[in-house]
Scaffold this motif. Sequence first.
Motif, mmCIF file in Angstrom:
data_model
loop_
_atom_site.group_PDB
_atom_site.id
_atom_site.type_symbol
_atom_site.label_atom_id
_atom_site.label_comp_id
_atom_site.label_asym_id
_atom_site.label_seq_id
_atom_site.Cartn_x
_atom_site.Cartn_y
_atom_site.Cartn_z
ATOM 1 N N PRO A 615 0.825 -1.211 0.000
ATOM 2 C CA PRO A 615 0.000 0.000 0.000
ATOM 3 C C PRO A 615 0.858 1.260 0.000
ATOM 4 N N TRP A 616 1.952 1.177 0.750
ATOM 5 C CA TRP A 616 2.823 2.353 0.830
ATOM 6 C C TRP A 616 3.395 2.723 -0.532
ATOM 7 N N LYS A 617 3.883 1.693 -1.219
ATOM 8 C CA LYS A 617 4.476 1.953 -2.524
ATOM 9 C C LYS A 617 3.411 2.461 -3.496
ATOM 10 N N THR A 618 2.229 1.862 -3.361
ATOM 11 C CA THR A 618 1.147 2.288 -4.238
ATOM 12 C C THR A 618 0.842 3.760 -3.996
ATOM 13 N N PHE A 619 0.777 4.077 -2.698
ATOM 14 C CA PHE A 619 0.480 5.463 -2.355
ATOM 15 C C PHE A 619 1.551 6.398 -2.913
ATOM 16 N N SER A 620 2.811 6.010 -2.705
ATOM 17 C CA SER A 620 3.912 6.864 -3.183
ATOM 18 C C SER A 620 3.831 7.053 -4.683
ATOM 19 N N ALA A 621 3.560 5.943 -5.356
ATOM 20 C CA ALA A 621 3.515 6.031 -6.804
ATOM 21 C C ALA A 621 2.375 6.932 -7.253
ATOM 22 N N HIS A 622 1.219 6.784 -6.581
ATOM 23 C CA HIS A 622 0.082 7.616 -6.949
ATOM 24 C C HIS A 622 0.371 9.085 -6.664
ATOM 25 N N SER A 623 0.969 9.331 -5.509
ATOM 26 C CA SER A 623 1.281 10.723 -5.156
ATOM 27 C C SER A 623 2.180 11.327 -6.212
ATOM 28 N N SER A 624 3.176 10.520 -6.558
ATOM 29 C CA SER A 624 4.123 11.041 -7.523
ATOM 30 C C SER A 624 3.451 11.284 -8.870
ATOM 31 N N LYS A 625 2.542 10.374 -9.204
ATOM 32 C CA LYS A 625 1.844 10.557 -10.472
ATOM 33 C C LYS A 625 0.974 11.818 -10.419
ATOM 34 N N LEU A 626 0.358 11.997 -9.268
ATOM 35 C CA LEU A 626 -0.495 13.178 -9.131
ATOM 36 C C LEU A 626 0.320 14.463 -9.202
ATOM 37 N N LYS A 627 1.467 14.385 -8.557
ATOM 38 C CA LYS A 627 2.344 15.558 -8.598
ATOM 39 C C LYS A 627 2.705 15.879 -10.052
ATOM 40 N N ASN A 628 3.082 14.813 -10.754
ATOM 41 C CA ASN A 628 3.447 15.005 -12.158
ATOM 42 C C ASN A 628 2.286 15.566 -12.959
ATOM 43 N N SER A 629 1.120 15.004 -12.692
ATOM 44 C CA SER A 629 -0.040 15.438 -13.459
ATOM 45 C C SER A 629 -0.364 16.895 -13.156
ATOM 46 N N ALA A 630 -0.280 17.228 -11.866
ATOM 47 C CA ALA A 630 -0.610 18.609 -11.482
ATOM 48 C C ALA A 630 0.340 19.583 -12.159
ATOM 49 N N VAL A 631 1.609 19.247 -12.109
ATOM 50 C CA VAL A 631 2.595 20.121 -12.737
ATOM 51 C C VAL A 631 2.347 20.164 -14.246
ATOM 52 N N GLY A 632 2.097 18.978 -14.807
ATOM 53 C CA GLY A 632 1.835 18.895 -16.246
ATOM 54 C C GLY A 632 0.631 19.736 -16.643
ATOM 55 N N GLU A 633 -0.406 19.641 -15.836
ATOM 56 C CA GLU A 633 -1.623 20.407 -16.132
ATOM 57 C C GLU A 633 -1.352 21.905 -16.030
ATOM 58 N N TYR A 634 -0.593 22.221 -15.043
ATOM 59 C CA TYR A 634 -0.278 23.638 -14.844
ATOM 60 C C TYR A 634 0.470 24.186 -16.065
ATOM 61 N N LEU A 635 1.464 23.406 -16.506
ATOM 62 C CA LEU A 635 2.249 23.851 -17.663
ATOM 63 C C LEU A 635 1.381 23.898 -18.916
ATOM 64 N N LYS A 636 0.510 22.886 -19.024
ATOM 65 C CA LYS A 636 -0.384 22.848 -20.188
ATOM 66 C C LYS A 636 -1.265 24.102 -20.197
ATOM 67 N N PHE A 637 -1.711 24.460 -19.014
ATOM 68 C CA PHE A 637 -2.557 25.644 -18.884
ATOM 69 C C PHE A 637 -1.795 26.895 -19.351
ATOM 70 N N LEU A 638 -0.537 26.989 -18.916
ATOM 71 C CA LEU A 638 0.269 28.142 -19.318
ATOM 72 C C LEU A 638 0.474 28.154 -20.832
ATOM 73 N N ASN A 639 0.573 26.964 -21.404
ATOM 74 C CA ASN A 639 0.821 26.870 -22.846
ATOM 75 C C ASN A 639 -0.420 27.112 -23.694
ATOM 76 N N THR A 640 -1.597 27.051 -23.057
ATOM 77 C CA THR A 640 -2.802 27.116 -23.889
ATOM 78 C C THR A 640 -3.812 28.192 -23.472
ATOM 79 N N ALA A 641 -3.845 28.545 -22.211
ATOM 80 C CA ALA A 641 -4.922 29.430 -21.742
ATOM 81 C C ALA A 641 -4.811 30.823 -22.361
ATOM 82 N N ASP A 642 -5.937 31.491 -22.489
ATOM 83 C CA ASP A 642 -5.845 32.853 -23.022
ATOM 84 C C ASP A 642 -5.443 33.809 -21.888
ATOM 85 N N LYS A 643 -5.194 35.033 -22.294
ATOM 86 C CA LYS A 643 -4.601 35.987 -21.353
ATOM 87 C C LYS A 643 -5.464 36.182 -20.098
ATOM 88 N N GLU A 644 -6.767 36.270 -20.308
ATOM 89 C CA GLU A 644 -7.641 36.520 -19.166
ATOM 90 C C GLU A 644 -7.587 35.365 -18.176
#
Length: 700
Positions: A615-644
């Motif tokens: 469970p611990w490893k699963t949790f760590s892996a999920h956390s890490s994936k979430l971290k990656n996704s959050a960062v990825g989403e954030y960057l994607k947002f910067l790359n695509t969102a309009d100025k407003e």
Amino acid sequence: METKSTTQGRKVIRVVARVKPSTDPVVQASAKSISVHKPKGDESETVSISFGAQFAGSKDSYKLDYCFEESETTGLILTKEIKPLITSVFEGKDANVIAHGARCSGKTHLIQGSEREPGIAVLTMAEMLSMAEERGDSISVSIYEVSQETVYDILGQEKRVVPVKSLSEFQNLYFGLKKSQKLTSDPPLRSHRGVMIHVTTGNVNSGSFGRMNFLDMAGYEDSRKQNSDLAHLEITRINKSIYALQNVMYALNANETHVPYRESKLTRMLKDCLQGGNRTLLITCLPREFSQDSFYMLNLASRICVGSNRVMANAATKKNNSIARSISSSSAVQRRQTPLVVSATFNKKTLLRGSVTERKTKLNTVASAIKGRKLFGEANDSVNCKNNPKKMESKARVAVKKEISTSKVVLDVQASSFEEVYPCELEGVCSSFIVTDSQSSLIEEENVDLAFSSSTVAMEPGYSTCASFSSELIDTTYTETPQKHEERFSGAIYCDDGFTNKAQIAERADNSSVIEEDPTLVNEGENLDKENKSLLANETASPPLSIRLQELSNTLKSICKTSSQLSPPEKYHTALTKSKTEEVSEYSDITVEAAVSLDLKTPERSMPSNIGCSPWKTFSAHSSKLKNSAVGEYLKFLNTADKEDLKKLKGIGERRATYIVELREESPEPFKKLDDLKDIGLSEKQIKGLLRKEIGEIFH
Ligand SMILES: Nc1ncnc2c1ncn2[C@@H]1O[C@H](COP(=O)(O)OP(=O)(O)OP(=O)(O)O)[C@@H](O)[C@H]1O
């Protein structure tokens, strides 16, 4: 091996002086008259310039590559300095001839001259026209002016590059400007004036081949002068752009990895001409009756010149030591580039004292581009080094102690010129450290001593500091006070702001074109500061979140819920997993804290393949994936969102949103990793804070 700052044995930036004669015979004999020492006459590789009078911070003499005195004609400058550049232009390279100096020091006389006494641009044009004729190439010309951070195309929007077939045609264009160019709608501001001669192979339409750029810079004047006929703001802006170009030339000659082209419109515009091994001749115009303003220009020119000597001297050291590192390790810019890790084992000269825990304290030596480059500052470093190495050592130690209270590392730094070892001691415990931006701002406030300390701390494993220290010691007698240095560079210190080079053409009343205009540029550092401050201060404000981040939060919440029911198995209670446990609790407090504080590197987005065994490893892996996704989403947002939408993000105000949109016009996906956010003026710490707030917000 040839360094980047030389091409085929010649320096990328050659720095010479031109003495303007005095019309007053009394001045020539006066104490303020300059004298030039040429050890081998006209064949001298370097010359020394000195002056009888003392100016604040002056040395006995300043080294340049050469000095053309009054008796030496403009024709000689052409033969000796410019003809080799002309050859390189016909080989497809760009070349620059830049005249700088105090006001009325003879820059225009040198570059443009008069119809009766043509300047070097006119003589060069004559030479190039005849070469082009022989080769069947074409010549065309464009003329530009940079005034108050606005670039004007003087020949007008319709015909920005005008074909030139004869010298008289060119002279009509060039000298005719005097009458037509004065702009009725604008105040008569001083400007940098440039003439770009384009060589085209074959006929004019087949594309530019090489370019020769003559730049007659606006005269330098101390902005603190009481009796100036110019507005303070105008002087400050002019000086800022003068410093910006000098900074670029310094960085090029010192072979630095970062060249601050973005510091001004002028440098951004000339980037193509200056970079890539293109050669530049910098001519410092000096009136024989010397002044404080001329002294500053000479001092800076000499530093640019010496900068290249440093590189070459270092190149020799490198050869001997087989250390393929650039001298610019000592530069603030390089300090800021990557978190540099000093490990206990990297070098015999680097020792680690004190206990080392599993927790690595991370401090980051990032010095912002705004304040990173200090020509005078480096000189001050040198003064401190040479005059009082012990003092330097203790200051370095005190400075670092002040800022880093949780780590204790002892670095033994060998300064070859001293042949001594100066330990720099940091208190606390750590096996590695990276100094963060907050420390670097302290470093900057503390001025040169602290800046020095940071460069000491920021050594990469395997770096020999001998090179950087000894290099800084070449120029040792500069005595300008730090306070002065700050004043003097208040105009030059500038944010690497993420502006684009996009040319925006606008009509002007006199038919000349405005190539780039941004009247607010001079304030952009302030605006960024404001944005930065609000980012740091406005802890409670909560602008709307992107929907995608909200979705992520839900997933993360559910995982946290699951994890709270799990306790890490006994076998993981090792030193290593202790810290992991800490991380878990951090996650449950502010879940994203760990996600953004661990590392600024954009994490890999792939899932570990071996998850699911506990469970611990699963949790760590999920956390890490979430971290990656959050960062990825954030960057994607910067790359695509309009100025407003961008402005809805914390820390992204009007100006940064504009930068982001402009960056996207240059490259469709400018933000591939978190580090790329530095391009919009954010420091590493700010990036972390920004993410922490943005993602943490979803748990409120
Ligand atoms: N080598 C020279 N021989 C004779 N006169 C000169 C020489 N250089 C400059 N002058 C004279 O000095 C005066 C100022 O020169 P110039 O206009 O070239 O200075 P500048 O540095 O371009 O000024 P600014 O800073 O205002 O742009 C002019 O009257 C010019 O004719």
